[in-house]
Design a protein around this motif. Sequence first.
Motif, PDB file in Angstrom:
ATOM      1  N   ARG A  27      38.042  19.106  34.714  1.00 20.98           N
ATOM      2  CA  ARG A  27      38.620  18.349  35.831  1.00 20.98           C
ATOM      3  C   ARG A  27      39.962  18.945  36.230  1.00 20.98           C
ATOM      4  O   ARG A  27      40.916  18.933  35.467  1.00 20.98           O
ATOM      5  N   GLY A  28      39.992  19.491  37.438  1.00 25.88           N
ATOM      6  CA  GLY A  28      41.236  20.042  37.956  1.00 25.88           C
ATOM      7  C   GLY A  28      41.761  21.223  37.175  1.00 25.88           C
ATOM      8  O   GLY A  28      42.970  21.484  37.205  1.00 25.88           O
ATOM      9  N   HIS A  29      40.896  21.955  36.477  1.00 28.82           N
ATOM     10  CA  HIS A  29      41.338  23.084  35.659  1.00 28.82           C
ATOM     11  C   HIS A  29      42.102  24.096  36.523  1.00 28.82           C
ATOM     12  O   HIS A  29      41.596  24.597  37.517  1.00 28.82           O
ATOM     13  N   ARG A  30      43.336  24.398  36.116  1.00 27.69           N
ATOM     14  CA  ARG A  30      44.221  25.206  36.958  1.00 27.69           C
ATOM     15  C   ARG A  30      43.659  26.598  37.215  1.00 27.69           C
ATOM     16  O   ARG A  30      43.618  27.063  38.355  1.00 27.69           O
ATOM     17  N   TRP A  31      43.203  27.279  36.163  1.00 24.22           N
ATOM     18  CA  TRP A  31      42.771  28.666  36.336  1.00 24.22           C
ATOM     19  C   TRP A  31      41.453  28.749  37.089  1.00 24.22           C
ATOM     20  O   TRP A  31      41.241  29.667  37.891  1.00 24.22           O
ATOM     21  N   LEU A  32      40.559  27.804  36.838  1.00 19.63           N
ATOM     22  CA  LEU A  32      39.290  27.810  37.576  1.00 19.63           C
ATOM     23  C   LEU A  32      39.526  27.521  39.055  1.00 19.63           C
ATOM     24  O   LEU A  32      38.873  28.114  39.921  1.00 19.63           O
ATOM     25  N   ARG A  33      40.442  26.609  39.345  1.00 20.16           N
ATOM     26  CA  ARG A  33      40.759  26.352  40.752  1.00 20.16           C
ATOM     27  C   ARG A  33      41.358  27.583  41.423  1.00 20.16           C
ATOM     28  O   ARG A  33      41.047  27.903  42.564  1.00 20.16           O
ATOM     29  N   ALA A  34      42.221  28.286  40.701  1.00 19.05           N
ATOM     30  CA  ALA A  34      42.828  29.488  41.261  1.00 19.05           C
ATOM     31  C   ALA A  34      41.784  30.573  41.499  1.00 19.05           C
ATOM     32  O   ALA A  34      41.906  31.373  42.437  1.00 19.05           O
ATOM     33  N   ALA A  35      40.748  30.588  40.654  1.00 18.59           N
ATOM     34  CA  ALA A  35      39.709  31.613  40.784  1.00 18.59           C
ATOM     35  C   ALA A  35      38.622  31.232  41.774  1.00 18.59           C
ATOM     36  O   ALA A  35      37.725  32.043  42.045  1.00 18.59           O
ATOM     37  N   ALA A  36      38.672  30.015  42.332  1.00 13.66           N
ATOM     38  CA  ALA A  36      37.585  29.529  43.170  1.00 13.66           C
ATOM     39  C   ALA A  36      37.347  30.417  44.389  1.00 13.66           C
ATOM     40  O   ALA A  36      36.203  30.793  44.691  1.00 13.66           O
ATOM     41  N   ALA A  37      38.407  30.757  45.104  1.00 12.93           N
ATOM     42  CA  ALA A  37      38.242  31.550  46.324  1.00 12.93           C
ATOM     43  C   ALA A  37      37.618  32.918  46.046  1.00 12.93           C
ATOM     44  O   ALA A  37      36.619  33.285  46.683  1.00 12.93           O
ATOM     45  N   PRO A  38      38.153  33.718  45.092  1.00 11.22           N
ATOM     46  CA  PRO A  38      37.509  35.003  44.833  1.00 11.22           C
ATOM     47  C   PRO A  38      36.109  34.889  44.251  1.00 11.22           C
ATOM     48  O   PRO A  38      35.222  35.685  44.584  1.00 11.22           O
ATOM     49  N   VAL A  39      35.866  33.886  43.401  1.00  8.92           N
ATOM     50  CA  VAL A  39      34.542  33.735  42.794  1.00  8.92           C
ATOM     51  C   VAL A  39      33.505  33.377  43.860  1.00  8.92           C
ATOM     52  O   VAL A  39      32.435  34.017  43.954  1.00  8.92           O
ATOM     53  N   PHE A  40      33.793  32.373  44.672  1.00 11.76           N
ATOM     54  CA  PHE A  40      32.831  31.988  45.704  1.00 11.76           C
ATOM     55  C   PHE A  40      32.744  33.049  46.800  1.00 11.76           C
ATOM     56  O   PHE A  40      31.685  33.234  47.402  1.00 11.76           O
ATOM     57  N   GLY A  41      33.841  33.750  47.086  1.00 10.07           N
ATOM     58  CA  GLY A  41      33.785  34.831  48.054  1.00 10.07           C
ATOM     59  C   GLY A  41      32.873  35.950  47.591  1.00 10.07           C
ATOM     60  O   GLY A  41      32.037  36.455  48.366  1.00 10.07           O
TER      61      GLY A  41
END
Length: 388
Positions: free
Chosen positions: A206-220
């Motif tokens: 829930r709200g994991h900082r590093w996963l949120r930061a990686a969301a844009a490059p991962v989904f891109g």
Amino acid sequence: MPVPPEDPVLTEPPTARPRTGRTGRTGGAREPFFDHAKLLAMVLVVCGHFWEPLARAPGHRVLHAGYLLVYAFHMPVFVFVSGWFSRSFTARPDQLDRLLSGVLAPYLLWTTLLGAYTAWLDGGRFALDPLTPVWVTWFLLSLFLWRLSAPLWHRLRAPLATAVAVSLLAGALPLTPQLAIGRTLQLLPFFVAGLVLDRRRVLALRGHRWLRAAAAPVFGAAALAAYWLVPRLDAAWFYRSASAAGLHAGYPRWLLVSLGINLAGALLGAVFLALVPVRARSERWAALGAAGTAALLVHPFLQEALVHGGWYEGGFLPSAAGQLTLTAAAAGLTLLLCSRPVAGPLRPLLAPRLRLLLREQPQPPAAPPVRPTMIPELPSGPGRRTGG
């Protein structure tokens, strides 16, 4: 805002599982995180189904790529959440009653309704086959089988590794549509992961900082990969329902591709869960998520009406503006179907009462009343005086 009754498919009664707050500690407050996840995953399910007639048609590569991207992770997330809500299932009589009335009975009812409806639209005859699910009802049948098996997975030393092995061996089997066996076996690791993974680690998403930061490059990167795969890999691979023979591929290729798709689904699913809102005060969205089964089972009737009405053939929907409008309408439809005015009246069809079929559960005998006394009883024995 009052919260509607819990979803009969994706939850267990409050007395059967502990509630956890934002800190991960057990408490009495409702945890909104998984309701939010269910709602967002359901929006993706409905959008994907409304995209499908266009996505699989020539000339819509961007939409097709979005379709593959969504199918890579939205059902793994849904199945993972189902496993999470099955953690307390031990096959107690009250849990079996809930499984029958909230999962198996709706499956039999809605697979009949949807099968009869599509047969009517096609102008054919409807033949009831209870073992073969009709479209979205496969999830109810698979959930019934998964939840029945939950106590078994808790007994194994390496449940997740065993589930992965079972799912990968499924590609060598002659899978048939009966019992939704293809999806039941191939999506099994996601259910078992939700069932047995450490509670603190799951809630740490829930709200994991590093996963949120990686969301844009991962989904891109995933979107670019999906765009590249459009002419190279059939969408049927992402349904996780067919074996190697069913996809006209050798088992080694099936094994490699399926493993890659599921690993991508696990990664995208983890990032997706990290992006899910976690605010405890957003009761309205949690309430919508708690009624997600209504959207799952009702939206196919509307999508089939559009298909048979010729709405996807030329005109507005195939255009870019039409695709955006279709997406917004599908998302809005999901929220509408999850709302109390719609989901509430559907409750008898989502969890029909089976009182005439199920035995009454015996009530435990009441404990005899204890009479208070100020004088402790003396132990009986040879040294006890019985006279005055």
